[in-house]
Design a protein around this motif. Structure first.
Motif: not given
Lengths: 323, 323
Positions: A305-323
């Motif tokens: 669903c939309y929310e699942r995809e949102s959780l995926r993108l948001i956490s990737e953004f938050i975590v991967q900002r330094s990769y």
């Protein structure tokens, strides 16, 4: 779907949570009112409210209850920050002055106590009975986390296990219950609640690991605080712990001398350099990626669903900002 | 039966609680260990443990559970004291130096946080499920009580109602749940639990009222702090509130000038004198006596036994020390 779009869609809800946070910390006491407002205005990503609201979508979205969870958990997070700044003697956070530097340690202490009390008030009104033992246990862990931090400052008694335990209490736990309780007050299915809880925990661990790496690779402008700040304040993170395990005798002695003297003896810059040379950065980022993979796997067991995809993108953004 | 005999009979149990308190605050962190031990050694009447243990006798005396309640509640009390001393800028308490004066505000802050965390740990192990929502609510009230104290410091917005609400949160509540939970974990009859809870509440109110009077009539030697200390620190107690209600315009202006200037303008000695003249002492003691009568009435509904008589004598001793 883009990250911008997710934030755009969440914008109204987040504005509403921001107003509710402002309301929750209003008091007639001028100093408390000012110091709390200062802390609130210093901002933050509001990750806990975002997780609460998105998780609530996996059940029947209960707006008022979700608001209480989001506001209560964000306030607990804020209360820990203001006491942490006293412990770490930190003058800036996210590039803004801290309460303890703008006022003093005394006012920072009671600002934290005040915000904690307001958080408890907000959360105490939740109708779902299952949330209360979870909150009590989390509260205990959050308090113990602050003490871990004090006890481990400049301490030689470091290990991967102890470090992971510390960041679990410091960061992962509140993110985990943000997802868990958001889903729970919205009466989501038990298996969804369990998956979201796991997701929040893994993202929290991954986030803190990356955040601890940033302290070695970022600069003052991107970090809002000087690089090497953690070590300077005696906060020994995984990159250092790994470097210690890989160091020869002379290098080990150099790091330990720094710790034993509480940062008085020894060259911080040399130690930072050593940590980078020994692969402390790569090791930590690798572990962070593994937590992120676990987080993503938890999501696959939720309905698409939309929310699942949102959780995926948001956490990737938050975590991967330094990769 | 004499008071000495009661204390003699309780002696072993109290020594045991003292050892358990010592164990509960042990930590490898040197400063935390020292500051907490300093606080513990400064003593206190251990009223909460006494109430817990005696109340436990009205059911099946469950030693281990009672120990956890007694240690947990006494630690919460200690945690509030060390933060209170920061707020009040107090250098001595019970004639001993405070943590904030012996170390500093920062260390007092985290000593309080540490002891609070240890209290939560102790209490979290209690098996009786009914105690946990009661503890959560009490914890919230205790935190709010600290904030009341900050918000009301030097405040002109005083009333009998607000004062009673404040001392309820500050003192009566923890005494009340000491009795209530002691009886509850020992599976006392519900009506006994209710009576003991009421008893603890009334004794707590009576005690705080008398304590607030002592600040006007005692001297440094008996108080362990200078007389007039509350008012000097901006803590407006009932004798002052009553005097304000009885004062003429000039006298009222004098007190308000003192408050508005945060104690900078106006003569403390004159105000203390005024409070005594206006009958603030008698009014407060009279109210304290009425609470004690209610406490005694609560006891009459308990079975006649050694413990009931002990509760009667102990509370009379604690409350009436100034009559």
């Amino acid at each position: 779907m883009s990250l911008q779009q997710i934030y755009y869609n969440l914008k109204n809800d987040l504005k509403w949570i921001e107003r509710e946070l402002e309301k929750a910390i209003k008091t007639e006491h001028q100093v408390l009112n000012d110091s709390s407002a200062h802390l609130l205005k210093a901002g933050g990503k509001r990750m806990r409210p975002i997780f609460v609201l998105l998780s609530g979508r996996f059940g029947q979205y209960k707006r008022e209850e979700l608001k209480r969870v989001a506001v209560g958990l964000e306030l607990i997070h804020m209360a820990t920050l203001v006491h942490d700044d006293v412990i770490d003697d930190a003058d800036t956070r996210r590039g803004k002055s801290t309460v303890k530097s703008e006022w003093d340690n005394k006012i920072a202490m009671y600002t934290g106590d005040f915000i904690f009390a307001r958080a408890l008030t907000e959360l105490s009104h939740l109708k779902e009975p299952r949330v209360h033992p979870i909150l009590a246990a989390a509260m205990r862990q959050v308090c113990l986390g602050e003490i871990d931090q004090i006890e481990d400052l400049y301490s030689e008694r470091q290990s991967l296990y102890r470090y992971l335990h510390r960041i679990k209490r410091k960061t992962a736990l509140l993110m985990s219950i943000s997802c868990q309780l958001g889903a729970m007050v919205s009466e989501a299915k038990p298996k969804y609640i369990a998956r979201l809880k796991a997701y929040g925990y893994y993202v929290g661990m991954a986030f803190q690991l990356t955040d601890d790496v940033l302290d070695f690779v970022g600069d003052e402008k991107t970090l809002g605080k000087p690089a090497g700040n953690d070590l300077r304040q005696g906060n020994i993170t995984l990159p250092v712990i790994y470097a210690l395990s890989q160091a020869d005798e002379r290098e080990r002695a150099m790091i330990l001398a720094y710790l034993r003297s509480q940062g008085e003896d020894g060259l911080l810059e040399e130690i930072l350099q050593l940590v980078r040379q020994k692969g402390g950065i790569e090791y930590t980022l690798d572990l962070s990626k593994r937590y992120m993979e676990k987080a993503m796997r938890s999501l696959t067991e939720l309905p698409t669903c939309y929310e699942r995809e949102s959780l995926r993108l948001i956490s990737e953004f938050i975590v991967q900002r330094s990769y």
